[in-house]
Write a protein that holds these residues in place. Structure first.
Motif, mmCIF file in Angstrom:
data_model
loop_
_atom_site.group_PDB
_atom_site.id
_atom_site.type_symbol
_atom_site.label_atom_id
_atom_site.label_comp_id
_atom_site.label_asym_id
_atom_site.label_seq_id
_atom_site.Cartn_x
_atom_site.Cartn_y
_atom_site.Cartn_z
ATOM 1 N N LEU A 54 73.746 25.382 4.431
ATOM 2 C CA LEU A 54 74.565 26.584 4.244
ATOM 3 C C LEU A 54 74.058 27.370 3.043
ATOM 4 O O LEU A 54 73.931 28.601 3.094
ATOM 5 C CB LEU A 54 76.034 26.197 4.060
ATOM 6 C CG LEU A 54 77.007 27.351 3.801
ATOM 7 C CD1 LEU A 54 77.112 28.254 5.028
ATOM 8 C CD2 LEU A 54 78.395 26.810 3.425
ATOM 9 N N ALA A 55 73.753 26.663 1.965
ATOM 10 C CA ALA A 55 73.245 27.327 0.759
ATOM 11 C C ALA A 55 71.864 27.934 1.002
ATOM 12 O O ALA A 55 71.572 29.046 0.540
ATOM 13 C CB ALA A 55 73.187 26.330 -0.395
ATOM 14 N N GLU A 56 71.013 27.217 1.730
ATOM 15 C CA GLU A 56 69.679 27.756 2.026
ATOM 16 C C GLU A 56 69.782 29.049 2.828
ATOM 17 O O GLU A 56 69.119 30.052 2.513
ATOM 18 C CB GLU A 56 68.859 26.724 2.804
ATOM 19 C CG GLU A 56 68.411 25.529 1.987
ATOM 20 C CD GLU A 56 67.513 24.614 2.793
ATOM 21 O OE1 GLU A 56 66.305 24.910 2.883
ATOM 22 O OE2 GLU A 56 68.017 23.604 3.342
ATOM 23 N N LEU A 57 70.583 29.040 3.874
ATOM 24 C CA LEU A 57 70.737 30.229 4.700
ATOM 25 C C LEU A 57 71.357 31.383 3.915
ATOM 26 O O LEU A 57 70.956 32.542 4.059
ATOM 27 C CB LEU A 57 71.594 29.895 5.928
ATOM 28 C CG LEU A 57 70.936 28.962 6.950
ATOM 29 C CD1 LEU A 57 71.986 28.426 7.925
ATOM 30 C CD2 LEU A 57 69.827 29.682 7.699
ATOM 31 N N TYR A 58 72.336 31.070 3.075
ATOM 32 C CA TYR A 58 72.988 32.093 2.257
ATOM 33 C C TYR A 58 71.988 32.748 1.307
ATOM 34 O O TYR A 58 72.078 33.948 1.025
ATOM 35 C CB TYR A 58 74.137 31.463 1.475
ATOM 36 C CG TYR A 58 74.902 32.431 0.594
ATOM 37 C CD1 TYR A 58 75.746 33.386 1.143
ATOM 38 C CD2 TYR A 58 74.786 32.376 -0.793
ATOM 39 C CE1 TYR A 58 76.442 34.276 0.340
ATOM 40 C CE2 TYR A 58 75.482 33.251 -1.602
ATOM 41 C CZ TYR A 58 76.310 34.207 -1.041
ATOM 42 O OH TYR A 58 76.997 35.079 -1.847
ATOM 43 N N CYS A 59 71.028 31.943 0.835
ATOM 44 C CA CYS A 59 70.028 32.455 -0.109
ATOM 45 C C CYS A 59 68.795 33.031 0.592
ATOM 46 O O CYS A 59 67.791 33.329 -0.063
ATOM 47 C CB CYS A 59 69.603 31.350 -1.074
ATOM 48 S SG CYS A 59 70.921 30.819 -2.179
ATOM 49 N N GLY A 60 68.862 33.164 1.919
ATOM 50 C CA GLY A 60 67.752 33.781 2.647
ATOM 51 C C GLY A 60 66.611 32.850 2.968
ATOM 52 O O GLY A 60 65.531 33.312 3.370
ATOM 53 N N ARG A 61 66.819 31.548 2.818
ATOM 54 C CA ARG A 61 65.782 30.577 3.147
ATOM 55 C C ARG A 61 66.034 29.998 4.534
ATOM 56 O O ARG A 61 67.167 29.955 4.998
ATOM 57 C CB ARG A 61 65.741 29.456 2.108
ATOM 58 C CG ARG A 61 65.517 29.954 0.692
ATOM 59 C CD ARG A 61 65.392 28.789 -0.286
ATOM 60 N NE ARG A 61 65.321 29.253 -1.662
ATOM 61 C CZ ARG A 61 65.174 28.445 -2.722
ATOM 62 N NH1 ARG A 61 65.094 27.131 -2.529
ATOM 63 N NH2 ARG A 61 65.119 28.941 -3.942
#
Length: 413
Positions: free
Chosen positions: A146-153
């Motif tokens: 979730l954090a990766e996707l939120y940060c554009g990764r």
């Protein structure tokens, strides 16, 4: 579905002792300014990446479906217009409802995400997860992604499907089955079946309990995240912590092993290898010697994989029919990866509160690495144990972890 998944669903039956609850984990995070649309889209993307998050779990069968379930939509709760007292009351009510819910996995509901607006640049994020859909490593992965996707990764995708991974595990279990049966046949008569726990009520008469946790945050020694026997060291520390209080000579540990191969690390699902491991404890034996025996037992039981715990329980029932429950203390450490990634705490939020519940489990001893510290959470039914007992047990566990640290630093084992 796996044996564990079926047991979790069966455990929702209120007619079962210590039943009537869903196997469920609930988290709250303190957040600052959040891009709501970006976070909502990151949450939705997780359901497209992991079929298990949009599957239906019913009748012992997992049914994949392409359409996204309603829980793929992040819900927003706006409390900004309320007074501080009203906000506190609303948050308490929300936690009281969601933290104890049984997700309707038969309808494709396995989790949820809520963004609760509290004020200018002040938010709270609530997340819950049914362990029917995936084990502890699964929700750790989901929060990290979730954090990766939120940060554009873009997170790494799993190489194999869950079905393929489970087939590989089944093959490994078949290869070590003879060794498992030999070890169990040799040891089972000497298993520490029962515990003299200080119950507040009879476990067989309780159902639909409310859960509380005795939480501790302590120093995280380097061996906890790097040593392959870290789980064994923590397991013996807890055994000593509990048995030094009860006077018992050991503990048959219900150990859900969450270790994953490289191929499995990006997978959501129930890949838990549940083991029942006999841990002996003798207060008259020097700490190092007791630890050596415990580590040897751990390695012995780690030499096989995938042997059904239900088979062992049936054999125990035949040997010791007066025992209503065996291995009802669950020891579930996850220390090889942090509970929350640095990307999550830096860009989404920090842990504010956590609770879980597991049907037909008396004590659930959870150990995580959180922001460089060791986070201990001993979860228990409030109707079964007193708060004083749980708090003392948590303090004792921290003490024995320190002793394990001393042993490790003075020559190791």
């Amino acid at each position: 579905m796996s044996d564990a998944q079926c047991a979790y669903i069966a455990g929702q039956d209120p007619s079962l002792p210590l039943g009537g609850v869903g196997c469920h984990a609930y988290f709250e995070f303190d957040c600052g300014d959040i891009d709501e649309a970006h976070l909502a889209e990151a949450w939705r993307r997780l359901f497209t990446m992991h079929p298990e998050m949009r599957a239906v779990y019913s009748g012992g069968i997992i049914t994949d479906r392409e359409e996204l379930p309603e829980c793929s939509r992040m819900e927003v709760v706006d409390l900004t217009a309320l007074s501080d007292e009203e906000k506190d009351a609303e948050l308490k009510s929300f936690r009281g409802r969601v933290s104890v819910r049984s997700c309707k996995t038969e309808n494709g509901e396995c989790c949820g995400l809520w963004l609760i607006r509290l004020g200018s640049d002040e938010n709270m994020l609530a997340f819950d997860w049914s362990l029917v859909a995936g084990d502890v490593k699964s929700f750790v992965l989901v929060l990290s992604e979730l954090a990766e996707l939120y940060c554009g990764r873009e997170p790494k995708t799993c190489v194999y499907s869950t079905d393929k991974l489970l087939k590989l595990r089944a093959a490994a279990a078949s290869a070590t089955k003879a060794r498992a049966e030999s070890i169990i046949a040799e040891d089972i008569a000497g298993y520490p079946y029962g515990l003299t726990l200080p119950y507040s009520a009879k476990p067989e008469e309780l159902s639909a309990c409310r859960y509380a946790a005795a939480d501790r945050l302590t120093d995280c020694a380097a061996w906890i995240t790097t040593d392959e026997d870290a789980d064994a060291r923590l397991m013996y520390a807890f055994t000593a912590a509990l048995c030094s209080m009860t006077g018992d000579g050991g503990l048959l540990v219900n150990y859900p092993c969450f270790r994953r191969s490289e191929a499995e690390k990006g997978c959501v699902g129930d890949l838990t290898d549940i083991k029942l491991i006999p841990m002996a404890y003798d207060s008259d034996v020097p700490a190092r010697e007791g630890a050596e025996r415990a580590y040897a037992a751990y390695r012995r039981y780690m030499s096989f994989t995938g042997y059904r715990a239900a088979n062992i329980r049936r054999r125990i029932a035949r040997l010791c029919p007066e025992r209503a429950a065996a291995a009802s203390v669950v020891f579930s450490p996850v220390c090889d990866v942090p509970l929350l990634s640095g990307l999550f705490t830096e860009n989404i939020g920090r842990l504010r509160y956590m609770i879980s519940q597991t049907p037909q489990v008396m004590l659930d001893v959870q150990t995580f690495v959180l922001e460089g510290s060791l986070y201990i959470s001993i979860v228990y039914p409030q109707e079964l144990f007193s708060k004083d007992f749980a708090e003392t047990l948590a303090d004792n566990y921290v003490k024995y972890i320190s002793l394990a640290d001393e042993i490790y630093n003075n020559g190791g084992i």
